[in-house]
Write a protein that holds these residues in place. Sequence first.
Motif, PDB file in Angstrom:
ATOM      1  N   VAL A  90       0.858  -1.184   0.000  1.00 31.83           N
ATOM      2  CA  VAL A  90       0.000   0.000   0.000  1.00 31.83           C
ATOM      3  C   VAL A  90       0.894   1.234   0.000  1.00 31.83           C
ATOM      4  O   VAL A  90       1.723   1.415   0.895  1.00 31.83           O
ATOM      5  N   LEU A  91       0.722   2.078  -1.028  1.00 32.15           N
ATOM      6  CA  LEU A  91       1.539   3.294  -1.121  1.00 32.15           C
ATOM      7  C   LEU A  91       0.920   4.416  -0.295  1.00 32.15           C
ATOM      8  O   LEU A  91      -0.296   4.564  -0.268  1.00 32.15           O
ATOM      9  N   PRO A  92       1.768   5.239   0.341  1.00 26.37           N
ATOM     10  CA  PRO A  92       1.226   6.351   1.125  1.00 26.37           C
ATOM     11  C   PRO A  92       0.650   7.436   0.218  1.00 26.37           C
ATOM     12  O   PRO A  92       1.104   7.604  -0.915  1.00 26.37           O
ATOM     13  N   ALA A  93      -0.325   8.191   0.733  1.00 30.78           N
ATOM     14  CA  ALA A  93      -0.857   9.337  -0.011  1.00 30.78           C
ATOM     15  C   ALA A  93       0.144  10.484   0.099  1.00 30.78           C
ATOM     16  O   ALA A  93       0.861  10.570   1.105  1.00 30.78           O
ATOM     17  N   PRO A  94       0.204  11.370  -0.904  1.00 28.44           N
ATOM     18  CA  PRO A  94       1.192  12.461  -0.859  1.00 28.44           C
ATOM     19  C   PRO A  94       1.094  13.290   0.433  1.00 28.44           C
ATOM     20  O   PRO A  94       2.105  13.718   0.973  1.00 28.44           O
ATOM     21  N   GLU A  95      -0.148  13.471   0.922  1.00 23.88           N
ATOM     22  CA  GLU A  95      -0.326  14.322   2.107  1.00 23.88           C
ATOM     23  C   GLU A  95       0.308  13.729   3.374  1.00 23.88           C
ATOM     24  O   GLU A  95       0.394  14.395   4.392  1.00 23.88           O
ATOM     25  N   GLU A  96       0.731  12.484   3.321  1.00 22.24           N
ATOM     26  CA  GLU A  96       1.343  11.880   4.516  1.00 22.24           C
ATOM     27  C   GLU A  96       2.785  12.342   4.719  1.00 22.24           C
ATOM     28  O   GLU A  96       3.397  12.034   5.749  1.00 22.24           O
ATOM     29  N   GLY A  97       3.331  13.007   3.743  1.00 23.42           N
ATOM     30  CA  GLY A  97       4.646  13.610   3.938  1.00 23.42           C
ATOM     31  C   GLY A  97       5.799  12.827   3.343  1.00 23.42           C
ATOM     32  O   GLY A  97       5.645  11.691   2.884  1.00 23.42           O
ATOM     33  N   LYS A  98       6.954  13.504   3.364  1.00 20.01           N
ATOM     34  CA  LYS A  98       8.111  12.964   2.656  1.00 20.01           C
ATOM     35  C   LYS A  98       8.727  11.736   3.308  1.00 20.01           C
ATOM     36  O   LYS A  98       9.275  10.879   2.630  1.00 20.01           O
ATOM     37  N   LEU A  99       8.639  11.666   4.642  1.00 20.26           N
ATOM     38  CA  LEU A  99       9.241  10.507   5.300  1.00 20.26           C
ATOM     39  C   LEU A  99       8.535   9.217   4.862  1.00 20.26           C
ATOM     40  O   LEU A  99       9.167   8.192   4.607  1.00 20.26           O
ATOM     41  N   TYR A 100       7.203   9.287   4.737  1.00 22.16           N
ATOM     42  CA  TYR A 100       6.440   8.116   4.283  1.00 22.16           C
ATOM     43  C   TYR A 100       6.851   7.731   2.863  1.00 22.16           C
ATOM     44  O   TYR A 100       6.962   6.555   2.525  1.00 22.16           O
ATOM     45  N   SER A 101       7.080   8.778   2.048  1.00 17.23           N
ATOM     46  CA  SER A 101       7.489   8.506   0.666  1.00 17.23           C
ATOM     47  C   SER A 101       8.859   7.848   0.632  1.00 17.23           C
ATOM     48  O   SER A 101       9.098   6.916  -0.137  1.00 17.23           O
ATOM     49  N   ALA A 118       9.601   4.266  -0.947  1.00 18.08           N
ATOM     50  CA  ALA A 118      10.552   4.073  -2.046  1.00 18.08           C
ATOM     51  C   ALA A 118      11.604   3.037  -1.657  1.00 18.08           C
ATOM     52  O   ALA A 118      11.933   2.145  -2.441  1.00 18.08           O
ATOM     53  N   ARG A 119      12.107   3.136  -0.431  1.00 18.74           N
ATOM     54  CA  ARG A 119      13.108   2.158   0.032  1.00 18.74           C
ATOM     55  C   ARG A 119      12.532   0.750   0.060  1.00 18.74           C
ATOM     56  O   ARG A 119      13.164  -0.205  -0.359  1.00 18.74           O
ATOM     57  N   SER A 120      11.309   0.653   0.569  1.00 16.73           N
ATOM     58  CA  SER A 120      10.683  -0.653   0.686  1.00 16.73           C
ATOM     59  C   SER A 120      10.418  -1.255  -0.702  1.00 16.73           C
ATOM     60  O   SER A 120      10.686  -2.438  -0.938  1.00 16.73           O
ATOM     61  N   MET A 121       9.948  -0.396  -1.619  1.00 18.85           N
ATOM     62  CA  MET A 121       9.660  -0.860  -2.984  1.00 18.85           C
ATOM     63  C   MET A 121      10.920  -1.408  -3.660  1.00 18.85           C
ATOM     64  O   MET A 121      10.913  -2.484  -4.239  1.00 18.85           O
ATOM     65  N   VAL A 123       4.583   6.100  -9.012  1.00 18.77           N
ATOM     66  CA  VAL A 123       5.835   5.428  -8.647  1.00 18.77           C
ATOM     67  C   VAL A 123       7.006   6.363  -8.961  1.00 18.77           C
ATOM     68  O   VAL A 123       7.920   6.532  -8.157  1.00 18.77           O
ATOM     69  N   LYS A 124       6.925   7.016 -10.123  1.00 14.78           N
ATOM     70  CA  LYS A 124       7.981   7.967 -10.509  1.00 14.78           C
ATOM     71  C   LYS A 124       8.049   9.108  -9.512  1.00 14.78           C
ATOM     72  O   LYS A 124       9.123   9.512  -9.071  1.00 14.78           O
ATOM     73  N   GLU A 125       6.865   9.625  -9.171  1.00 14.55           N
ATOM     74  CA  GLU A 125       6.775  10.752  -8.246  1.00 14.55           C
ATOM     75  C   GLU A 125       7.362  10.374  -6.880  1.00 14.55           C
ATOM     76  O   GLU A 125       8.103  11.144  -6.268  1.00 14.55           O
ATOM     77  N   LEU A 126       7.049   9.165  -6.438  1.00 12.56           N
ATOM     78  CA  LEU A 126       7.558   8.698  -5.145  1.00 12.56           C
ATOM     79  C   LEU A 126       9.076   8.617  -5.157  1.00 12.56           C
ATOM     80  O   LEU A 126       9.743   8.983  -4.193  1.00 12.56           O
ATOM     81  N   GLN A 127       9.584   8.125  -6.272  1.00 18.92           N
ATOM     82  CA  GLN A 127      11.052   8.020  -6.388  1.00 18.92           C
ATOM     83  C   GLN A 127      11.675   9.405  -6.278  1.00 18.92           C
ATOM     84  O   GLN A 127      12.659   9.601  -5.587  1.00 18.92           O
ATOM     85  N   GLN A 128      11.044  10.373  -6.948  1.00 22.81           N
ATOM     86  CA  GLN A 128      11.563  11.739  -6.936  1.00 22.81           C
ATOM     87  C   GLN A 128      11.470  12.346  -5.534  1.00 22.81           C
ATOM     88  O   GLN A 128      12.444  12.898  -5.010  1.00 22.81           O
ATOM     89  N   LEU A 129      10.286  12.193  -4.922  1.00 22.58           N
ATOM     90  CA  LEU A 129      10.079  12.727  -3.568  1.00 22.58           C
ATOM     91  C   LEU A 129      11.060  12.111  -2.586  1.00 22.58           C
ATOM     92  O   LEU A 129      11.628  12.785  -1.726  1.00 22.58           O
ATOM     93  N   ALA A 130      11.249  10.805  -2.749  1.00 22.50           N
ATOM     94  CA  ALA A 130      12.148  10.095  -1.851  1.00 22.50           C
ATOM     95  C   ALA A 130      13.577  10.592  -2.013  1.00 22.50           C
ATOM     96  O   ALA A 130      14.316  10.744  -1.038  1.00 22.50           O
ATOM     97  N   LEU A 131      13.939  10.878  -3.247  1.00 24.11           N
ATOM     98  CA  LEU A 131      15.281  11.367  -3.520  1.00 24.11           C
ATOM     99  C   LEU A 131      15.499  12.723  -2.842  1.00 24.11           C
ATOM    100  O   LEU A 131      16.504  12.955  -2.178  1.00 24.11           O
ATOM    101  N   GLU A 132      14.488  13.586  -2.990  1.00 22.22           N
ATOM    102  CA  GLU A 132      14.569  14.905  -2.353  1.00 22.22           C
ATOM    103  C   GLU A 132      14.639  14.769  -0.839  1.00 22.22           C
ATOM    104  O   GLU A 132      15.427  15.445  -0.175  1.00 22.22           O
ATOM    105  N   ALA A 133      13.796  13.875  -0.297  1.00 27.55           N
ATOM    106  CA  ALA A 133      13.776  13.690   1.156  1.00 27.55           C
ATOM    107  C   ALA A 133      15.121  13.202   1.638  1.00 27.55           C
ATOM    108  O   ALA A 133      15.658  13.651   2.648  1.00 27.55           O
ATOM    109  N   LYS A 134      15.706  12.283   0.875  1.00 27.53           N
ATOM    110  CA  LYS A 134      16.998  11.705   1.251  1.00 27.53           C
ATOM    111  C   LYS A 134      18.061  12.798   1.249  1.00 27.53           C
ATOM    112  O   LYS A 134      18.834  12.936   2.199  1.00 27.53           O
ATOM    113  N   GLU A 135      18.048  13.611   0.179  1.00 28.34           N
ATOM    114  CA  GLU A 135      19.031  14.699   0.101  1.00 28.34           C
ATOM    115  C   GLU A 135      18.827  15.665   1.254  1.00 28.34           C
ATOM    116  O   GLU A 135      19.777  16.105   1.888  1.00 28.34           O
TER     117      GLU A 135
END
Length: 386
Positions: A136-147, A151-154, A349-361
């Motif tokens: 189950v993927l998180p909704a965008p409103e749940e924030g970057k940590l969830y993303s 992304a890591r789990s995926m 999925v693409k968006e999550l990857q991008q969000l996750a990348l930003e969050a990681k940075e």
Amino acid sequence: MRFFVIGFGQAGGKILDMFIENEKMRGSNTKIRWLAVNTARTDLIGLKHVPMKDRILIGQTVVKGHGVGTDSKLGAKIAQDEIETILNTIDERGTYDLDAFLIVAGLGGGTGSGGAPVLAKHLKEMYSEPVYALGVLPAPEEGKLYSLNAARSMVSLLKYVDNLILFDNGAWKFEGMSLRESFAKINEEIVRRIALLARAGEPIEEGLVGEMVVDSSEVINTLRGGGISSIGYATSLAESEKKRFSLFRKKESLETIEDEKAMKISSLVRRATLGRLTLPCNVNSAERALILVAGPPEHLDRKGLEKAKVWLEEQIAGVEVRAGDYPTRRTKYVAALVLLANVTDAPRVKELQQLALEAKEGIEFTEKKRAEKTLQLFDEDIEPLV
Ligand code: GDP
């Protein structure tokens, strides 16, 4: 399809709980086995339909039954440390006649997000049956940590599972409801789809005959290859026999009525494909597909199914489309499920990857900055030891 379903974490446990309730209500005699795994005692206690013996609490010495919050790395570590307990519990329930494992988890949290890939890796090493995950993927409103967690789990799951079926919470929030309030309805949608998929290869009710039977090997063949999949679903109320063959329609030939039946099935399949998918994606990017139609036998139709199959073959990237039906008298509805396997174009999925990348940075940047600032507090004359 004899699944061994493992509900990992809170979302995974709740979906499993509803799945079991659904199977009990149907009076299903499938030999599906299950297990709920969590680090949070209250989540396990909250389940209503998973038998007590099928719930296991892990990580007690570390988190004392309070869960790991959103720390998916801790979730993964605890799962790794206690993998023997989980595997032994699965083994005790018997695995000799299984078709596949299905790990269900919310990918944005901690326990399921971290634990599901660890379990997938070990199941894959130990068993020859395919290992699937329903994430189950998180909704965008749940924030970057969830993303970031998702992304890591995926990425980790995709290394081990035979297929990752995704369900995007963000695409399924119900009108006028918060995400939390939508969970029960979302879970119903998920369970409907898994339950129908589980019908493939299941013995048909006494006295009924399937027009085109799909067995578990066809589901397995559709899902092979280790990609991401999405599911479409649609239902229509089956008209009563009385209405369909009423006096009013007496003049119509049997042929017209049969054609109408075929058209209904094929348009139901189109509706399932083109409607809201569990993971919104470009249907053209799917490698394979499976159509499953279930409902009262007089409403199923081989011609309609074949028409739908030809249509779907034109829609997807590949050429493999399997189709079958499952007659049942336990419902007044005809339901069509379309499994789109190995899709490559899914914006979320693409968006999550991008969000996750930003969050990681962002995390790395703030951590680095914080460390530098702390060091600046010390006198520069103090010589470091190493
Ligand atoms: P865990 O217990 O640490 O594995 O964490 P959760 O299972 O609560 O995972 C958090 C993610 O799952 C978030 O993205 C939530 O939106 C989602 N989630 C939590 N509960 C449910 C639920 O009942 N249904 C659905 N569809 N999503 C849920």
